[in-house]
Design an enzyme around this catalytic site. Structure first.
Site, PDB file in Angstrom:
ATOM      1  CD1 TRP A 191      37.429 -22.482  13.676  1.00  0.00           C
ATOM      2  CD2 TRP A 191      37.058 -20.657  12.071  1.00  0.00           C
ATOM      3  NE1 TRP A 191      38.207 -21.935  13.567  1.00  0.00           N
ATOM      4  CE2 TRP A 191      38.594 -20.998  12.973  1.00  0.00           C
ATOM      5  CE3 TRP A 191      37.624 -19.324  11.899  1.00  0.00           C
ATOM      6  CZ2 TRP A 191      39.908 -20.339  12.594  1.00  0.00           C
ATOM      7  CZ3 TRP A 191      38.326 -19.128  11.090  1.00  0.00           C
ATOM      8  CH2 TRP A 191      39.319 -19.044  12.132  1.00  0.00           C
ATOM      9  NE  ARG A 230      25.731 -35.731   9.569  1.00  0.00           N
ATOM     10  CZ  ARG A 230      26.670 -36.714   9.890  1.00  0.00           C
ATOM     11  NH1 ARG A 230      26.210 -37.916   9.375  1.00  0.00           N
ATOM     12  NH2 ARG A 230      27.869 -37.095  10.396  1.00  0.00           N
ATOM     13  CE  LYS A 258      38.305 -20.267  23.427  1.00  0.00           C
ATOM     14  NZ  LYS A 258      37.136 -19.908  22.119  1.00  0.00           N
ATOM     15  CB  THR A 316      36.704 -16.197  23.965  1.00  0.00           C
ATOM     16  OG1 THR A 316      37.395 -17.089  22.449  1.00  0.00           O
ATOM     17  CG2 THR A 316      35.151 -16.793  24.158  1.00  0.00           C
ATOM     18  NE  ARG A 339      29.716 -20.430  17.227  1.00  0.00           N
ATOM     19  CZ  ARG A 339      30.669 -21.601  17.083  1.00  0.00           C
ATOM     20  NH1 ARG A 339      31.110 -22.340  17.476  1.00  0.00           N
ATOM     21  NH2 ARG A 339      31.034 -21.274  15.564  1.00  0.00           N
ATOM     22  CG  ASN A 340      32.036 -20.642  24.412  1.00  0.00           C
ATOM     23  OD1 ASN A 340      31.259 -21.592  25.127  1.00  0.00           O
ATOM     24  ND2 ASN A 340      31.999 -20.699  23.651  1.00  0.00           N
ATOM     25  CD  GLU A 368      33.016 -27.389  21.123  1.00  0.00           C
ATOM     26  OE1 GLU A 368      32.866 -28.427  22.014  1.00  0.00           O
ATOM     27  OE2 GLU A 368      33.760 -27.463  19.957  1.00  0.00           O
TER      28      GLU A 368
END
Length: 333
Positions: A13, A32, A189, A246, A253-254, A279
């Site tokens: 994202w 990084r 959510k 979502t 991902r969730n 998350e």
């Protein structure tokens, strides 16, 4: 005068947003990993997170936080919520006064239960804090599929100015002054997406998923308004809109975490195989604490929490929901 953007975080994202903003403003993205920086600068790709995608040719990458933020007119934080404060404090000495800071994260900090804009206000007082959020699957947006998002800031004039930085072709960006509601919608959510994924993984059917989405919206609206969000916000892009995509997409991902749980896979194995953070897994802990504090009944969230952290199975969760007392649709529960 065009604004300069410094974006911290080169996940799917963050990279997508950086590629979008580079069409409108000089943008530097920080990563990084030196190999990622070299790949973006040399090949205009980030294959780990956006396979087969070509980034905007003007986007530049750096492995120096100082270089990324020191001349920026707006800082965008594409950092997961549990690392958000750490990276922000690393960047703090190099950020010029009063520069707006916009979060892309959809989570809450475990140790404090704070939203990302609250962390910004605590660590960098005086800097306008906002969030870019909505029903946004990174890979679809990057490949040019139409989508809408919200830039939420308390100061409407700043939000209007930043709208032109993020708005790009088929990616339409609206403004909203309800920062609390927009931020909470994005965080809450994710638990419902895990629930919907569990349902799909267990082959419970589309009727079940529909019920989970609508009753889930009721749950997150109750808690969100109790915490200061506006009810109408949860019926918009950052509430219902984000919840639908979502809970319905295999790209989420969730939802993926829930789907694998629904098939009987252990959580530890699911997480270890993912390259990015879901998350909702950590947010589920915080949500139950907040629900207790605000005395809000959240049966779906509670069952997801018990699957994630109490050893319950997906079928235990369905049984728990089926035995939960049924009241009026307009009332809690």
């Amino acid at each position: 005068m065009k604004l300069k953007v410094g974006l911290l975080g080169a996940g799917s994202w963050g990279t997508t947003v950086a590629s979008l903003t580079s069409k409108n403003a000089e943008t530097i993205i920080w990563a990084r990993n030196n190999a990622t920086v070299e790949e973006i600068n040399k090949y205009h790709t980030n294959e780990k997170y956006l396979p087969k995608a070509t980034l905007h040719k003007e986007l530049r990458a750096s492995n120096s936080i100082k270089e990324t933020v020191e001349n920026a007119d707006v800082i965008v934080m594409g950092i997961p919520s549990q690392n958000f404060r750490h990276v922000l404090t690393e960047a703090k000495p190099f950020i010029r006064p009063w520069v707006p800071i916009v979060s892309l994260a959809k989570g809450l900090e475990i140790s404090t239960k704070m939203r990302m804009t609250e962390i910004v206000e605590e660590e960098l007082p005086g800097h306008p804090a906002g969030v870019l959020t909505g029903p946004n699957l990174a890979k679809e947006i990057h490949f040019g599929k139409a989508a809408a998002a919200v830039i939420a800031m308390v100061d409407k004039s700043i939000a209007k100015k930043l709208q032109s930085v993020f708005n790009s072709g088929l990616f339409r960006v609206y403004t909203n002054s309800d920062v609390i509601g927009c931020e909470l919608g994005g965080a809450l959510k994710n638990i419902m997406a895990i629930a919907a994924g569990m349902s799909d993984g267990a082959n419970a059917g589309e009727n079940t998923r529909s019920a989970l989405i609508t009753r889930g919206l009721s749950e997150l609206t109750r808690l969100g308004t109790a915490m200061g969000g506006k009810q109408r916000t949860f019926a918009g892009l950052t509430g219902m809109g984000d919840l639908i995509v979502t809970c319905s997409s295999s790209k989420s991902r969730n939802h993926h975490v829930g789907f694998e749980l629904g098939k009987g896979k252990p959580l530890e194995n699911i997480i270890s195989e993912m390259s990015e953070v879901a998350e909702g897994v950590k947010t589920a802990k915080i949500i139950m604490e907040l629900a207790k504090e605000h005395q809000i009944d959240m049966p779906i969230s509670n069952e997801v929490y018990k699957v994630l952290y109490k050893g319950n199975t997906v079928f235990d969760a369905f049984k728990g929901l089926l035995t939960h007392e049924v009241g009026s649709e307009k009332e809690p529960g």
